[in-house]
Design an enzyme around this catalytic site. Structure first.
Site, short mmCIF file in Angstrom:
data_model
loop_
_atom_site.label_atom_id
_atom_site.label_comp_id
_atom_site.label_asym_id
_atom_site.label_seq_id
_atom_site.Cartn_x
_atom_site.Cartn_y
_atom_site.Cartn_z
N LYS A 176 0.75 -1.45 -0.01
CA LYS A 176 0.29 -0.06 0.40
C LYS A 176 0.84 1.27 0.12
O LYS A 176 1.47 0.96 0.50
CB LYS A 176 -0.93 -0.08 1.43
CG LYS A 176 -0.34 0.15 2.59
CD LYS A 176 0.81 1.60 3.53
CE LYS A 176 0.85 0.96 4.26
NZ LYS A 176 1.63 2.45 5.12
N PRO A 223 9.69 -4.09 -0.19
CA PRO A 223 10.75 -3.76 0.21
C PRO A 223 10.31 -3.94 1.94
O PRO A 223 9.41 -3.21 2.20
CB PRO A 223 11.24 -2.39 0.50
CG PRO A 223 10.82 -2.18 -0.75
CD PRO A 223 9.17 -3.01 -1.50
N VAL A 224 12.05 -4.29 3.03
CA VAL A 224 10.94 -4.49 4.55
C VAL A 224 11.09 -3.40 5.04
O VAL A 224 12.43 -2.62 4.83
CB VAL A 224 11.62 -5.48 5.13
CG1 VAL A 224 11.50 -5.68 6.44
CG2 VAL A 224 11.68 -6.44 4.33
N GLY A 267 7.73 1.68 4.46
CA GLY A 267 6.35 2.19 4.82
C GLY A 267 5.53 1.43 3.40
O GLY A 267 4.54 2.32 3.40
N LEU A 268 4.95 0.72 2.67
CA LEU A 268 4.98 0.48 2.59
C LEU A 268 3.55 -1.07 2.36
O LEU A 268 2.74 -1.90 1.64
CB LEU A 268 5.20 -0.21 0.83
CG LEU A 268 5.95 0.64 0.41
CD1 LEU A 268 7.26 -0.04 -1.49
CD2 LEU A 268 5.09 1.61 -0.01
N GLY A 297 4.16 -4.27 3.75
CA GLY A 297 4.23 -5.28 3.48
C GLY A 297 3.91 -6.83 4.77
O GLY A 297 3.36 -7.45 4.69
N GLY A 298 5.40 -6.49 5.85
CA GLY A 298 4.39 -7.22 6.85
C GLY A 298 2.88 -7.64 6.69
O GLY A 298 2.29 -8.17 6.91
N ASP A 338 -2.21 -1.61 10.35
CA ASP A 338 -2.67 -1.35 8.95
C ASP A 338 -3.12 -2.52 8.50
O ASP A 338 -4.09 -2.24 6.42
CB ASP A 338 -0.92 -1.35 8.05
CG ASP A 338 -0.53 0.28 8.35
OD1 ASP A 338 -1.34 0.65 8.15
OD2 ASP A 338 0.58 0.27 7.90
O1 C5P Z 1 0.24 -1.74 15.24
P1 C5P Z 1 1.49 -1.45 14.83
O2 C5P Z 1 2.88 -2.90 14.94
O3 C5P Z 1 2.20 -2.13 13.21
O4 C5P Z 1 2.61 -0.06 15.07
C1 C5P Z 1 3.91 -0.14 15.09
C2 C5P Z 1 4.52 0.72 16.33
O5 C5P Z 1 3.73 2.58 15.70
C3 C5P Z 1 3.56 1.50 16.99
O6 C5P Z 1 4.23 0.17 18.35
C4 C5P Z 1 3.66 2.40 17.33
O7 C5P Z 1 4.92 2.54 18.22
C5 C5P Z 1 3.03 2.92 15.80
N1 C5P Z 1 2.07 3.93 16.22
C6 C5P Z 1 1.67 4.55 16.74
N2 C5P Z 1 0.34 4.53 15.87
C7 C5P Z 1 -0.30 3.93 15.13
C8 C5P Z 1 -0.07 3.31 14.39
C9 C5P Z 1 1.03 2.89 15.55
O8 C5P Z 1 1.76 4.98 17.61
N3 C5P Z 1 -1.80 4.24 15.10
#
Ligand code: C5P
Length: 271
Positions: A8, A80-81, A84-85, A87-88, A122
């Site tokens: 994305k 790419p890991v 910001g896309l 992937g995971g 995401d």
């Molecule tokens: O939800 P996810 O594991 O992808 O988020 C990774 C990190 O990004 C979270 O641990 C948090 O530090 C930050 N995050 C955030 N607010 C969001 C989404 C992610 O602060 N809405």
């Protein structure tokens, strides 16, 4: 079963405030793109995944969906890991959709999106698919219909950008900030108005990410110097995307940036 896990881009990402759970409240528009990982999933007695990541999101998704069942998940990685896309998250979303069928669970897309919110912020948007307005910490998702496809060029500067670190380096918008900008952006997207989209798209994580990884600015400037309509960083970086007039222009720019040593790809957003 073989399933494509589409990456994305965030056409907009506004950070509205810090929440008591440590996450940030967001308003973001997510568009899936043609770049994908390919997952091959078969039912088996135990649960395994060959992605090589210790905190693999496919395994996390499968365990939350049904902790008592097994599957073998093979991931062919192209996204790419740390880019910001998503992937995971895309791999996790595809795992939920595939295992729902393989295990015969009959969960609806909305139920899978709710389960996805326990996997990562995401994941719900990527389970729904198509253009999505994402709010809350990511769990409030609304599909945006009738959005024409956009041709994009992706450029990744080859640095891993940690989402956690970028959010920790980010200041939230004023509490009174409203949704006027995002409404205008959706209108411009619906009209296929590339200049309008480029003026209105925004990412509050871009400056914090660039201050951590100046290489992102280099990728950004390389894209701009190739005459894209507009450029923005996706998610928490490090990938930058440019909006182009058509696929032929995208291919041309991505080839030139590839020759200059960047990882670059011409892609299209998905309906
Ligand atoms: O939800 P996810 O594991 O992808 O988020 C990774 C990190 O990004 C979270 O641990 C948090 O530090 C930050 N995050 C955030 N607010 C969001 C989404 C992610 O602060 N809405």
């Amino acid at each position: 079963m073989i399933i494509e896990a589409h990456a994305k881009v965030n056409l907009s990402l506004e950070v509205l405030g810090e929440r008591s759970d440590g996450y940030h409240a967001l308003r973001s528009i997510i568009l899936p793109i043609s770049l994908s990982d390919t997952l091959e999933i078969i039912e088996s007695p135990s649960l395994t995944c060959d992605s090589g990541f210790a905190d693999d999101l496919c395994l996390k998704a499968a365990r939350i969906l049904d902790p008592n069942r097994g599957a073998t998940i093979h991931v062919s990685k192209r996204i790419p890991v740390g880019g910001g896309l998503g992937g995971g998250s895309a791999d996790a979303a595809a795992t939920l959709i595939a295992l729902n069928e393989i295990w015969g669970l009959h969960r609806s897309r909305d139920e899978l999106a709710k389960i996805g919110s326990l996997v990562g912020s995401d994941v719900p948007a990527l389970v729904l698919g198509g253009a999505v307005l994402m709010e809350g910490r990511g769990e409030v998702v609304t599909r945006l219909l009738g959005i024409p496809a956009l041709d994009l060029v992706l450029v990744n500067p080859g640095v891993f950008s940690s989402t956690r670190e970028v959010y920790a380096n980010c200041r939230s918008r004023a509490a009174l900030d409203d949704d006027a900008r995002v409404c205008k952006l959706v209108q411009a997207m619906s009209n296929g108005d590339l200049c309008g989209v480029s003026e209105l798209m925004t990412n509050d994580l871009q400056d914090p990410a660039i201050s951590l990884h100046p290489e992102i600015r280099v990728a950004f400037e390389a894209l701009q110097s190739h005459g894209v309509v507009g450029a923005l960083m996706s998610g928490s970086g490090s990938t930058v995307f440019g909006i182009v007039e058509n696929a032929a222009q995208g291919l041309d720019i991505s080839r030139n940036l590839g020759k200059a040593g960047f990882w670059a790809q011409s892609v299209r957003t998905m309906p």
